[in-house]
Write an enzyme that holds these catalytic residues in place. Sequence first.
Site, PDB file in Angstrom:
ATOM      1  N   ARG A 183     -27.108  43.828  56.012  1.00 37.60           N
ATOM      2  CA  ARG A 183     -25.942  43.202  56.520  1.00 37.60           C
ATOM      3  C   ARG A 183     -24.935  42.818  55.579  1.00 37.60           C
ATOM      4  O   ARG A 183     -25.151  42.886  54.179  1.00 37.60           O
ATOM      5  CB  ARG A 183     -26.797  41.488  56.801  1.00 37.60           C
TER       6      ARG A 183
ATOM      7  N   GLU B 216     -16.091  42.789  58.832  1.00 33.82           N
ATOM      8  CA  GLU B 216     -16.073  43.947  59.508  1.00 33.82           C
ATOM      9  C   GLU B 216     -15.311  43.897  60.949  1.00 33.82           C
ATOM     10  O   GLU B 216     -15.200  42.627  61.295  1.00 33.82           O
ATOM     11  CB  GLU B 216     -17.530  44.289  60.019  1.00 33.82           C
TER      12      GLU B 216
ATOM     13  N   HIS C  43     -21.082  51.102  59.528  1.00 34.52           N
ATOM     14  CA  HIS C  43     -22.142  50.328  60.403  1.00 34.52           C
ATOM     15  C   HIS C  43     -22.761  51.147  61.118  1.00 34.52           C
ATOM     16  O   HIS C  43     -22.838  50.929  62.560  1.00 34.52           O
ATOM     17  CB  HIS C  43     -21.562  49.072  61.139  1.00 34.52           C
TER      18      HIS C  43
END
Length: 529
Positions: free
Chosen positions: A235, A264, A282
């Site tokens: 995370r 993000e 990601h």
Amino acid sequence: MTEQVRVLIADKMDPRAAAIFRERGIQVDEKSGLSPEDLQAIVHDYDGIAVRSSAKISAAIMDAALPRLKVIGRAGIGVDTIDVPAASARGIVVMNTPFGNSITTAEHAIAMLFALAREIPQADQSTQAGKWEKNRFMGVELAGKTLGLIGCGNIGSIVADRAHGLKMKVVAYDPFLSPERAVELGVEKVELDELLPRADFITLHTPLTDQTRGILSREALAKTKKGVRIVNCARGGLIDEAALKEGLESGHIAGAALDVFAQEPAKENALFGTPGLICTPHLGASTNEAQVNVAIQVAEQMSDFLLLGGITNAVNVPSLSAEEAPRLKPYMALAEKLGRLLGQIAGTEIRSIDIEVEGAAAELNIKPISGAVLAGIMRSWSDTVNMVNAPFLAKERGIGVREIRTEREGDYHTLVAVTAGTDNGPRRVEGTLFGNSAARLVKIFGIPVEAELTGQMIYIVNNDQPGFIGALGTELGENGLNIATFNLGRRKEAGEAVALVAVDDPITREVAAQLRELPGVREVVPLSF
């Protein structure tokens, strides 16, 4: 004639999801890339919506979908694109697939380890630019190095297994990792302050919670071994990005590989361009196999719910039958709050949990009550826990759970009691229902105290002495905090008093620190319900 059940797949998803819906007799439409306005205009036609990570399901979209919409299914773990509280308030079930991409994420972390060790992205870029800088890229071997895992749950344990295959020594920091589970995994369980200076490589596998946010802080990074390499595929927000940049630039940190960022999509970031940095957008769950797995799982779960009423991997409701729901609902609310109370006070000390139902509560299905307790306890430590996967997570962390029924009535017609076995002895809380609906705490750690567990609260243990309540009220007032309710209890023989104070705004760390400095205070814990 009954209207056919309809589901909208609102994101690009493996075609097997649509195939499963159709096999089960559910009409399905696939419409990805819709704007919020276009999505809002059509959702009233559907009983369920399946999404991945692009489509955002807001309260406004849910309102447009009512009264027909019954379930939202997320093909993946995170539900941050779904307004879960709004869904709960509207009676809409939200499901996810919490374990569908564990292997994929673990493998991405291993790939990042290799990339860091041998500077593969930098060497590729240099070679394709027509250079032949063979002496520039001097890597290191993984074999014989110490890998430090921060978080050793489902994904972390897979990384540990793969690291053993690479002949690495693995040390792990995880407050929930039991000694027995550590032996089973072949890892050495250590505290964070021991892991930091020992690890040649550090990889993070923990959710982002209030307790883990910034776990690799400036202070923590300063304690790491010179030349450490760090991987984060978990995370964003777990690492202080500014401090990481400074560590890379100074050479104290030899390299970092990040798949996640505090903000993000990370199209701009101060870290970009820093020597020794490797980044991916990601991609932890981005493999064909993972996308197939989560698509199949979400379609099966949603079909079971829409056709049979079965609830699996729901983040906002427990697994239970339609007949049980009305009677169990207030008990589960009570159980969740008792668990939340213990989780915030006892936290990582918990090694076992006893859940006892007494009187009228003993006549009910105890499983949803237990699930609510466990979800409440672990909600402080995991951002993906729910009443379905909480028992699995407890078992994975070596927390023993025991359920006890006592049909006789004690002081109350109905009672739910939760005892946490901790390193410092048992800690027990008890609660009941007033009017068969209103949840109330009636005893905490052996001290009778009647309190409604709601909103923002402070748990305070102090010496039972005159003037304390006034001093506490003054301190809160000076910090602009309004007291909503004030609940007291005391243990006369120990000269110990307990206060549970509800306030209108959250208690900051600074205010909590000030309260701990008041004369006679033994313990202060900010609480949130």
